[in-house]
Design an enzyme around this catalytic site. Structure first.
Site, mmCIF file in Angstrom:
data_model
loop_
_atom_site.group_PDB
_atom_site.id
_atom_site.type_symbol
_atom_site.label_atom_id
_atom_site.label_comp_id
_atom_site.label_asym_id
_atom_site.label_seq_id
_atom_site.Cartn_x
_atom_site.Cartn_y
_atom_site.Cartn_z
ATOM 1 N N ALA A 198 36.057 41.212 48.212
ATOM 2 C CA ALA A 198 34.982 41.353 49.207
ATOM 3 C C ALA A 198 35.518 41.319 50.635
ATOM 4 C CB ALA A 198 33.946 40.243 49.020
ATOM 5 N N THR A 215 36.490 34.429 49.890
ATOM 6 C CA THR A 215 35.757 35.675 49.616
ATOM 7 C C THR A 215 35.405 35.749 48.128
ATOM 8 O OG1 THR A 215 37.774 36.859 49.017
ATOM 9 C CG2 THR A 215 37.044 37.057 51.299
ATOM 10 N N ASP A 216 34.394 36.541 47.815
ATOM 11 C CA ASP A 216 34.265 36.983 46.434
ATOM 12 C C ASP A 216 35.415 37.973 46.203
ATOM 13 O OD1 ASP A 216 33.453 37.493 43.831
ATOM 14 O OD2 ASP A 216 31.352 37.693 44.366
ATOM 15 N N TRP A 217 35.698 38.271 44.942
ATOM 16 C CA TRP A 217 36.908 39.061 44.622
ATOM 17 C C TRP A 217 36.821 40.482 45.208
ATOM 18 C CZ3 TRP A 217 37.674 34.477 43.949
ATOM 19 C CH2 TRP A 217 38.839 33.965 43.395
#
Ligand SMILES: *[C@@H]1O[C@H](CO)[C@@H](O)[C@H](O)[C@H]1NC(C)=O
Ligand SMILES: *[C@@H]1O[C@H](CO)[C@@H](O)[C@H](O)[C@H]1NC(C)=O
Ligand SMILES: *[C@@H]1O[C@H](CO)[C@@H](O)[C@H](O)[C@H]1NC(C)=O
Ligand SMILES: *[C@@H]1O[C@H](CO)[C@@H](O)[C@H](O)[C@H]1NC(C)=O
Ligand SMILES: *[C@@H]1O[C@H](CO)[C@@H](O)[C@H](O)[C@H]1NC(C)=O
Ligand SMILES: *[C@@H]1O[C@H](CO)[C@@H](O)[C@H](O)[C@H]1NC(C)=O
Ligand SMILES: *[C@@H]1O[C@H](CO)[C@@H](O)[C@H](O)[C@H]1NC(C)=O
Ligand SMILES: *[C@@H]1O[C@H](CO)[C@@H](O)[C@H](O)[C@H]1NC(C)=O
Length: 870
Positions: free
Chosen positions: A290, A286-288
């Site tokens: 997300a 994931t993006d942070w």
């Protein structure tokens, strides 16, 4: 104290997702909801390991995962929580098998928030070099520095955003506004990085084209990028496909939705497109913050949650960790899926050789001090040595300077004002020529625009270990140069007839968690204009001096119209975002030691209204923004060509101090395209198999007397919870529509990493001889554009960059023959009905152009016919 600033940063991160949109100015549009957008289900998640190149690594991973407990496998998939270790994120560890916490850390241009590192030029600068070797070399430098600091996964390169929105905040992290420039920049960077054993994480998949509203808040939902299938394949997905072909170990998904389904749990995107069609063998992270759902994301193909936290960071909650253990015990997530996650992660670790003497982190992004809290997120944390100040710079300054220099793009040079002579009388204007008056790295993550602009702001940054400013470098060469490092023109300055004024201006942008001078990441208030009244500064200089050079440091397209045609403005250079070697790289070119050889990685328009209306920034107070990609493939030069709008400077433009002649062009057929669609794909190889029975509850129960850290994320459940979950393993989970555990037939467009290998066979090879016909040395770039025939049955952009090559430094009169190869995929369109790539048979009707910009064509080749010079 560093800790305070980290907590306030964390609060900013939380605040951005919990408050109303920041006040914004500029042409922002509100977009009504599009009820039609829909992302079809694609289940189950394809397992990794079927590509022969990965067989050995998967074999090793299989051996270990076979013997792992539930808690051990879950540990590999979930971050330990934000600020729960030295890196931006780290997974749990598996001590029993010698697997450390895997450290994931920013950024695409250097190791973020540390010391004794290199701050390389940004991606957009790298793109402007059009130099594959420098792209690779910089990747090697990034990888070596990551490794030296103990970073297992360096979060880059970035190939999305793709510049769809010229005002978008993070376009500068990628390589340019064209899929092939992004693809080559990304793939070369990945190969360089991974040659050192560091794992690259290609980001952000996909459609993260604006910063504002990328994440959800209490009243808004992260926007939905509604992208049709053909545009996705032929434009936004292209660089990801090439990154997968370059064997990238990890792909980071974007914050936003695609077709109303969050990227972190979009089964069509991850399972269908990335893992099945593109044959991705690594892990998806994931993006942070997300991550928005536990079972849903696991089924949709997500493999790693970063930094592990749930909806509200720092509270010790997670969608995975102990919840993933629970969902395996209660049968909602098939244990098969968890095995695949763990196997993918470990296989990448083995493939890069990280089991062999890979350093542990020896730095902390939480503090600059030698000693600090080991787990700042825990509030109560042991203290220890966290920074060993390891110097990882080696001789990377050479690469940093070479990239910054060879990116410098000369837009205009009337009367050959450039290069300067060493004894020229120089007057320098603008704060962008000097240092940050408040000190090097005086604002976190470059969240300010003071002094020379070396990079944008946000997580895509690194600290400058030192900075050679333009002032330093010019003063070094020209002891008489006079500096007026202010953004208002000094009234007292006197102009002598021989004086040359050099005016420095810039335009900045960055990531949404910091607002700089009213710009919340995207260039909302600055628009595409120079910051700090830069236009006025140039005009004032042009009133007083008859010879003016303008140097621009910019994140992307910038409007030059207020002054570019003024008679005294003889020369204009774009120096992009040069990193720590800003000054040296510039003087290398200004004083003629090197000819400029950079080319624009985007179009410069006359005015912002030259762009299609659909690429403006969007905002909306409530609900979800529907961002429909109605312009399709017509981004940047593709749009200008279709609408017949003359740009101020076209994509690919860049002058030299010398001139080049293109001669003796020829084309040869390497692989005959005897069918419209590629030959059938190869079958998938075998994947590791494991028992599918649900593990015993005991595998996830807290070990007795475990020294746990408060709010740290663990894979464990208490005994009652674990047995209750196991007892409910027959209860049915409300699976999403279309959920299935029967593998889908292998997509015909797939077959290897990046897609069907036949797509990447070289179809045509074009040769052209480039001769330096001027009086100084220089390097030329040959850019190859294709025009696809109407017989393909769909409208296509009239020119599409598909390849480029750059000469070595050619002396006056010297020649070099360049070979430009293009593949079946390069001349294909995505057939949305057949779900495959369709090429013109034998290449009939295909035209190929080679030139020095998209509008400066020197050679035309008709396939099956001749090539001619134009
Ligand atoms: C998005 O929607 C389009 C239809 O508008 C569809 O063709 C495409 O496959 C969808 N893509 C994803 C990733 O859901
Ligand atoms: C895994 O277990 C098998 C037997 O189940 C054993 O032969 C093998 O050595 C074990 N591997 C490791 C790495 O412990
Ligand atoms: C999970 O990781 C943590 C460290 O992050 C470690 O303390 C713990 O022992 C690991 N658990 C297992 C089962 O390996
Ligand atoms: C299993 O556990 C997960 C994680 O807590 C939960 O989301 C899911 O609803 C549970 N499944 C059932 C059938 O109770
Ligand atoms: C940090 O890196 C240096 C050099 O790469 C290495 O010698 C040292 O052992 C590392 N520190 C740790 C804790 O691994
Ligand atoms: C790189 O740094 C070294 C040592 O600091 C220095 O001697 C060298 O001149 C630098 N190289 C370039 C190209 O700036
Ligand atoms: C600078 O030097 C050149 C010779 O290199 C000479 O022709 C020119 O007159 C000099 N200009 C000034 C301003 O001294
Ligand atoms: C298990 O099922 C029972 C009855 O359906 C329910 O009361 C309980 O909350 C469930 N437990 C878990 C952990 O899902």
């Amino acid at each position: 104290m560093a800790l305070i600033s980290w907590f306030s940063l964390a609060l900013v991160a939380i605040a951005t997702s919990c408050t109303l949109a920041s006040p914004v100015r500029g042409p922002l549009e509100t977009r009504a909801s599009n009820d039609g957008a829909f992302s079809p289900p694609y289940y189950p998640a394809p397992k990794g390991g079927w590509v022969s190149n990965w067989a050995e690594a998967y074999g090793k991973a299989h051996h270990i995962v076979s013997n792992m407990t539930l808690a051990e496998k879950v540990n590999l998939t979930t971050g330990t929580g934000i600020f729960m270790g030295p890196c931006a994120g780290q997974t749990g560890s598996v001590p029993r098998f010698g697997i450390p916490n895997i450290c994931l850390h920013d950024s695409p241009l250097g190791v973020r928030n540390t010391d004794h590192n290199t701050a390389f030029p940004a991606g957009i600068t790298v793109g402007a070099t059009f130099d594959k070797e420098l792209m690779y070399e910089r990747g090697v430098g990034l990888g070596e520095e990551a490794r030296g600091k103990g970073v297992n996964v360096l979060l880059g390169p970035s190939v999305g955003p793709m510049g769809r929105k010229p005002r978008g905040g993070r376009n500068w992290e990628g390589f340019g506004f064209d899929p092939v420039l992004q693809a080559i920049g990304g793939a070369q960077t990945i190969k360089g990085m991974q040659s050192t054993g560091a794992i690259a994480s290609l980001k952000h998949l996909v459609g993260n084209e604006q910063e504002m509203h990328r994440m959800s808040s209490v009243v808004t939902q992260g926007y939905s990028s509604n992208i049709d299938d053909r545009t996705l394949h032929e434009f936004y997905l292209w660089p990801f496909a090439e990154g997968v072909r370059a064997e990238v170990g990890s792909v980071m998904i974007a914050y936003n939705d695609v077709n109303k389904s969050a990227c972190s749990q979009n089964s069509k995107l991850i399972n269908g497109i990335l893992k099945d069609e593109l044959g991705f063998q690594g892990f998806v992270v994931t993006d942070w913050l997300a991550h928005i759902g536990g079972v849903s994301s696991a089924l949709a193909g997500l493999d790693m949650s970063m930094p592990g936290d749930g909806a509200i960071p720092l509270f010790g909650n997670s969608y995975w960790g102990y919840e993933l253990s629970r969902s395996v015990l209660n049968g909602s997530v098939p244990v098969d899926r968890l095995n695949d996650m763990a196997t993918r992660i470990l296989a990448v670790w083995f493939k890069m050789g990280q089991d062999q003497n890979y350093p542990l982190p020896n730095f902390s992004s939480n503090t600059d001090d030698e000693k600090g809290l080991l787990y700042p997120g825990a509030l109560v944390s042991p203290i220890g040595v966290v920074n060993q100040f390891v110097n990882v710079q080696a001789d990377h300054n050479i690469t940093a300077r070479a990239v910054a220099r060879d990116a410098i793009t000369l837009l205009k040079n009337e009367g050959d004002l450039l290069p300067l002579r060493r004894n020229d009388s120089l007057k320098i204007f603008g704060s962008d020529a000097g240092p940050d008056p408040q000190g090097l790295n005086s604002c976190a993550d470059k969240g300010c625009n003071r002094g020379v602009l070396t990079m944008g702001w946000g997580s895509g940054t690194a600290k400058l270990p030192y900075l050679i400013t333009p002032q330093d470098a010019i003063a070094d060469i020209s002891p008489t140069a006079e500096f007026h490092l202010s953004d208002s023109f000094p009234s007292s300055v006197t102009a002598n007839p021989d004086d040359i004024a050099i005016v420095f201006i810039n335009s900045d942008s960055g990531e949404n968690f910091i607002t700089v001078e009213g710009n919340p990441g995207d260039r909302t208030s600055a628009g595409l204009h120079a910051w700090h009244n830069g236009d006025d500064l140039v005009k004032a200089a042009a009133e007083k001096f008859s010879n003016v050079v303008v140097v621009i440091h910019t994140v992307g397209p910038i409007i030059l119209e207020e002054w570019v045609d003024l008679e005294p403005v003889k020369a204009v250079l774009i120096a992009h975002l040069p990193g720590q070697e800003a000054g040296n790289s510039l003087t290398d070119v200004l004083f003629g030691d090197y000819s400029p050889s950079g080319h624009l990685p985007y179009t410069i328009p006359y005015q912002e209204s030259n762009y299609p209306a659909s690429v403006g920034l969007l905002q909306q107070p409530f609900g979800q923004i529907q961002d429909d990609y109605t312009e399709g493939l017509y981004i940047d030069y593709r749009h200008f060509l279709r609408e017949q709008i003359t740009p101020r400077y076209p994509f690919g433009h860049g002058l030299s101090y010398t001139t080049f002649d293109f001669s003796e062009p020829s084309i040869s057929i390497v692989t005959l395209l005897d069918t419209a669609y590629p030959p059938s794909r190869p079958d998938k190889g075998p994947v590791p198999t494991y028992p599918t029975n649900i593990p015993a509850a005991s595998e996830a129960i807290w070990p007795s007397n475990f020294p746990s850290i408060w709010r740290y994320l663990y894979p464990y459940l208490n005994k009652a919870d674990a047995t209750a979950a196991a007892a409910n393993s027959t209860k049915k989970y409300p699976y999403p529509e279309g959920y299935s555990t029967t593998p889908k037939p292998a997509p015909r467009a797939g077959g290897a990493e990046g897609g069907n290998p036949a797509l990447f066979e070289v179809a045509f090879s074009v040769e052209v001889t480039v001769t330096n016909t001027g009086h100084r040395q220089g390097r030329a770039v040959a850019q190859l554009y294709v025009e696809l025939p109407d017989s393909l049955g769909v409208e296509t952009p009239s020119r599409q960059l598909r390849q480029f090559e750059k000469t070595k430094i050619l002396q006056s009169g010297e020649s070099e023959t360049l070979t430009l190869e293009i593949t079946r995929k390069d001349v294909s369109i995505w057939d949305v009905v057949v779900q495959d790539w369709k090429a013109p048979v034998r290449g009939d009707g295909l035209k190929i152009y080679v030139g020095e910009s998209v509008l400066d064509e020197r050679v035309e080749c008709v396939v099956g016919g001749e090539c001619s010079t134009l």
